[in-house]
Design a protein around this motif. Structure first.
Motif, PDB file in Angstrom:
ATOM      1  N   LYS A   3       0.830  -1.194   0.000  1.00  0.00           N
ATOM      2  CA  LYS A   3       0.000   0.000   0.000  1.00  0.00           C
ATOM      3  C   LYS A   3       0.870   1.251   0.000  1.00  0.00           C
ATOM      4  O   LYS A   3       2.025   1.222   0.423  1.00  0.00           O
ATOM      5  CB  LYS A   3      -0.910   0.009   1.231  1.00  0.00           C
ATOM      6  N   THR A   4       0.269   2.357  -0.440  1.00  0.00           N
ATOM      7  CA  THR A   4       0.938   3.647  -0.405  1.00  0.00           C
ATOM      8  C   THR A   4       0.038   4.656   0.293  1.00  0.00           C
ATOM      9  O   THR A   4      -1.155   4.749  -0.008  1.00  0.00           O
ATOM     10  CB  THR A   4       1.250   4.157  -1.830  1.00  0.00           C
ATOM     11  N   CYS A   5       0.618   5.394   1.219  1.00  0.00           N
ATOM     12  CA  CYS A   5      -0.097   6.434   1.940  1.00  0.00           C
ATOM     13  C   CYS A   5       0.364   7.794   1.427  1.00  0.00           C
ATOM     14  O   CYS A   5       1.552   8.116   1.499  1.00  0.00           O
ATOM     15  CB  CYS A   5       0.159   6.328   3.444  1.00  0.00           C
ATOM     16  N   GLN A   6      -0.557   8.571   0.898  1.00  0.00           N
ATOM     17  CA  GLN A   6      -0.234   9.934   0.504  1.00  0.00           C
ATOM     18  C   GLN A   6      -0.197  10.801   1.761  1.00  0.00           C
ATOM     19  O   GLN A   6      -1.115  10.760   2.587  1.00  0.00           O
ATOM     20  CB  GLN A   6      -1.270  10.480  -0.469  1.00  0.00           C
ATOM     21  N   TYR A   7       0.860  11.569   1.890  1.00  0.00           N
ATOM     22  CA  TYR A   7       1.099  12.380   3.089  1.00  0.00           C
ATOM     23  C   TYR A   7       1.152  13.844   2.669  1.00  0.00           C
ATOM     24  O   TYR A   7       2.168  14.325   2.185  1.00  0.00           O
ATOM     25  CB  TYR A   7       2.407  11.921   3.727  1.00  0.00           C
ATOM     26  N   PHE A   8       0.026  14.538   2.829  1.00  0.00           N
ATOM     27  CA  PHE A   8      -0.060  15.963   2.522  1.00  0.00           C
ATOM     28  C   PHE A   8       0.238  16.751   3.800  1.00  0.00           C
ATOM     29  O   PHE A   8      -0.360  16.485   4.854  1.00  0.00           O
ATOM     30  CB  PHE A   8      -1.460  16.329   2.026  1.00  0.00           C
ATOM     31  N   PRO A  38       4.431  17.644   0.270  1.00  0.00           N
ATOM     32  CA  PRO A  38       4.300  18.989   0.842  1.00  0.00           C
ATOM     33  C   PRO A  38       3.528  19.880  -0.121  1.00  0.00           C
ATOM     34  O   PRO A  38       3.723  19.801  -1.336  1.00  0.00           O
ATOM     35  CB  PRO A  38       5.753  19.452   1.016  1.00  0.00           C
ATOM     36  N   CYS A  39       2.633  20.696   0.427  1.00  0.00           N
ATOM     37  CA  CYS A  39       1.768  21.496  -0.441  1.00  0.00           C
ATOM     38  C   CYS A  39       1.596  22.902   0.124  1.00  0.00           C
ATOM     39  O   CYS A  39       1.960  23.181   1.276  1.00  0.00           O
ATOM     40  CB  CYS A  39       0.415  20.807  -0.621  1.00  0.00           C
ATOM     41  N   ASP A  40       1.033  23.762  -0.703  1.00  0.00           N
ATOM     42  CA  ASP A  40       0.799  25.158  -0.335  1.00  0.00           C
ATOM     43  C   ASP A  40      -0.509  25.238   0.445  1.00  0.00           C
ATOM     44  O   ASP A  40      -1.591  25.263  -0.130  1.00  0.00           O
ATOM     45  CB  ASP A  40       0.739  26.014  -1.605  1.00  0.00           C
ATOM     46  N   LEU A  41      -0.401  25.297   1.752  1.00  0.00           N
ATOM     47  CA  LEU A  41      -1.586  25.267   2.608  1.00  0.00           C
ATOM     48  C   LEU A  41      -2.446  26.515   2.424  1.00  0.00           C
ATOM     49  O   LEU A  41      -3.667  26.458   2.570  1.00  0.00           O
ATOM     50  CB  LEU A  41      -1.161  25.117   4.069  1.00  0.00           C
ATOM     51  N   GLY A  42      -1.814  27.632   2.072  1.00  0.00           N
ATOM     52  CA  GLY A  42      -2.575  28.847   1.815  1.00  0.00           C
ATOM     53  C   GLY A  42      -3.541  28.663   0.667  1.00  0.00           C
ATOM     54  O   GLY A  42      -4.706  29.091   0.732  1.00  0.00           O
ATOM     55  N   LYS A  43      -3.087  28.000  -0.395  1.00  0.00           N
ATOM     56  CA  LYS A  43      -3.968  27.734  -1.537  1.00  0.00           C
ATOM     57  C   LYS A  43      -5.019  26.691  -1.195  1.00  0.00           C
ATOM     58  O   LYS A  43      -6.152  26.744  -1.696  1.00  0.00           O
ATOM     59  CB  LYS A  43      -3.141  27.299  -2.742  1.00  0.00           C
ATOM     60  N   VAL A  44      -4.677  25.756  -0.348  1.00  0.00           N
ATOM     61  CA  VAL A  44      -5.651  24.764   0.106  1.00  0.00           C
ATOM     62  C   VAL A  44      -6.745  25.450   0.924  1.00  0.00           C
ATOM     63  O   VAL A  44      -7.939  25.186   0.743  1.00  0.00           O
ATOM     64  CB  VAL A  44      -4.966  23.656   0.928  1.00  0.00           C
ATOM     65  N   PHE A  45      -6.343  26.346   1.829  1.00  0.00           N
ATOM     66  CA  PHE A  45      -7.326  27.094   2.612  1.00  0.00           C
ATOM     67  C   PHE A  45      -8.212  27.937   1.697  1.00  0.00           C
ATOM     68  O   PHE A  45      -9.416  28.080   1.929  1.00  0.00           O
ATOM     69  CB  PHE A  45      -6.622  28.007   3.617  1.00  0.00           C
ATOM     70  N   GLY A  46      -7.604  28.511   0.656  1.00  0.00           N
ATOM     71  CA  GLY A  46      -8.363  29.345  -0.259  1.00  0.00           C
ATOM     72  C   GLY A  46      -9.493  28.594  -0.930  1.00  0.00           C
ATOM     73  O   GLY A  46     -10.554  29.162  -1.213  1.00  0.00           O
ATOM     74  N   ALA A 169      -7.834  18.297  -5.007  1.00  0.00           N
ATOM     75  CA  ALA A 169      -8.638  17.246  -5.644  1.00  0.00           C
ATOM     76  C   ALA A 169      -9.079  16.197  -4.631  1.00  0.00           C
ATOM     77  O   ALA A 169     -10.144  15.579  -4.779  1.00  0.00           O
ATOM     78  CB  ALA A 169      -7.844  16.594  -6.772  1.00  0.00           C
ATOM     79  N   ALA A 170      -8.261  15.991  -3.591  1.00  0.00           N
ATOM     80  CA  ALA A 170      -8.587  15.009  -2.552  1.00  0.00           C
ATOM     81  C   ALA A 170      -9.403  15.608  -1.412  1.00  0.00           C
ATOM     82  O   ALA A 170      -9.626  14.951  -0.395  1.00  0.00           O
ATOM     83  CB  ALA A 170      -7.292  14.401  -1.996  1.00  0.00           C
ATOM     84  N   SER A 171      -9.830  16.866  -1.583  1.00  0.00           N
ATOM     85  CA  SER A 171     -10.651  17.563  -0.575  1.00  0.00           C
ATOM     86  C   SER A 171      -9.908  17.779   0.740  1.00  0.00           C
ATOM     87  O   SER A 171     -10.514  17.786   1.819  1.00  0.00           O
ATOM     88  CB  SER A 171     -11.975  16.814  -0.322  1.00  0.00           C
ATOM     89  N   TRP A 177      -2.510  15.563   6.473  1.00  0.00           N
ATOM     90  CA  TRP A 177      -3.645  14.847   5.884  1.00  0.00           C
ATOM     91  C   TRP A 177      -3.091  13.594   5.220  1.00  0.00           C
ATOM     92  O   TRP A 177      -2.130  13.664   4.464  1.00  0.00           O
ATOM     93  CB  TRP A 177      -4.326  15.730   4.835  1.00  0.00           C
ATOM     94  N   TYR A 178      -3.672  12.465   5.546  1.00  0.00           N
ATOM     95  CA  TYR A 178      -3.193  11.187   5.035  1.00  0.00           C
ATOM     96  C   TYR A 178      -4.302  10.539   4.191  1.00  0.00           C
ATOM     97  O   TYR A 178      -5.472  10.569   4.581  1.00  0.00           O
ATOM     98  CB  TYR A 178      -2.823  10.245   6.179  1.00  0.00           C
ATOM     99  N   VAL A 179      -3.937   9.962   3.064  1.00  0.00           N
ATOM    100  CA  VAL A 179      -4.898   9.256   2.217  1.00  0.00           C
ATOM    101  C   VAL A 179      -4.368   7.844   1.956  1.00  0.00           C
ATOM    102  O   VAL A 179      -3.259   7.677   1.429  1.00  0.00           O
ATOM    103  CB  VAL A 179      -5.131   9.971   0.875  1.00  0.00           C
ATOM    104  N   LEU A 180      -5.138   6.849   2.349  1.00  0.00           N
ATOM    105  CA  LEU A 180      -4.761   5.446   2.158  1.00  0.00           C
ATOM    106  C   LEU A 180      -5.937   4.711   1.527  1.00  0.00           C
ATOM    107  O   LEU A 180      -7.048   4.725   2.075  1.00  0.00           O
ATOM    108  CB  LEU A 180      -4.402   4.806   3.502  1.00  0.00           C
TER     109      LEU A 180
END
Length: 200
Positions: A3-8, A38-46, A169-171, A177-180
């Motif tokens: 399995k792979t866990c996406q780690y945002f 790693p992602c731009d949390l400011g854009k995610v909040f937006g 895209a993953a909301s 935030w982890y997606v498995l």
């Protein structure tokens, strides 16, 4: 099939810091690969309607400090709820982590991410400062000058922006935030549920 866990996450997130080493340990234990995003949390909040800390209601800001101290004590992880260099711009630090992944692989990126978060939340360091990030990378056993050069490339910027697009895209609406297997888990306080999913 592994399995792979996406780690945002974002490098300036105290909650990501509190969960970082536990995530790595449980992934190793259960043979789960981690996809470092790693992602731009400011854009995610937006997109998600989140607010930066300074714009949140006073009672929310106050309770956040209580929870940070509570979790730090409970987990035995050193953390200063109000470090001297926070709020801080995380983009260069995030791009350094992407650069480490591109240049050295996932394990190196995870190690650098942990070192950067610890520098901010436990060691009174400014992770928006290039010289400070170079010092952190050197202490993590990396060629800091080379890594900083990679962090400025179009390839790293493209991956960073792609991570942010993937988060939206993953909301995703917070860090970590982890997606498995298509299932989302928000926050280091959901790691027990994530580990149960890893066992399936």
């Amino acid at each position: 099939m592994s399995k792979t866990c996406q780690y945002f996450f974002a490098a300036h997130s105290p909650w990501a810091y509190l969960g970082h080493e536990r995530l790595i340990a449980m992934a190793h234990k259960h043979g789960v690969a981690i996809e470092v995003k790693p992602c731009d949390l400011g854009k995610v909040f937006g997109v998600s309607g989140g607010l930066p800390l300074a714009k949140r209601a006073p009672q929310r800001q106050a309770y956040r400090l209580v929870e940070l101290a509570r979790w730090s004590e409970y987990l035995g992880i050193p953390l200063k709820p109000q470090p001297p260099f926070f709020p801080v711009a995380p983009d260069l630090a995030n791009k350094m982590i992407v650069a480490a992944r591109q240049a050295h692989g996932t394990e190196a990126a995870l190690a650098l991410a942990g070192a950067i978060m610890r520098a901010l939340w436990a060691e009174d360091k400014n992770i928006a400062d290039q010289a400070t990030l170079a010092q952190v990378a050197t202490m993590a056993g990396m060629d800091a000058a080379a890594l900083l050069a990679v962090a400025q490339t179009a390839s790293v910027l493209a991956e960073y922006e792609s991570n942010t697009d993937d988060a939206n895209a993953a909301s995703v609406f917070g860090s970590p935030w982890y997606v498995l297997d298509g299932e989302s888990f928000w926050g280091q306080d959901r790691l027990d549920f994530l580990e149960r999913a890893m066992r399936k």
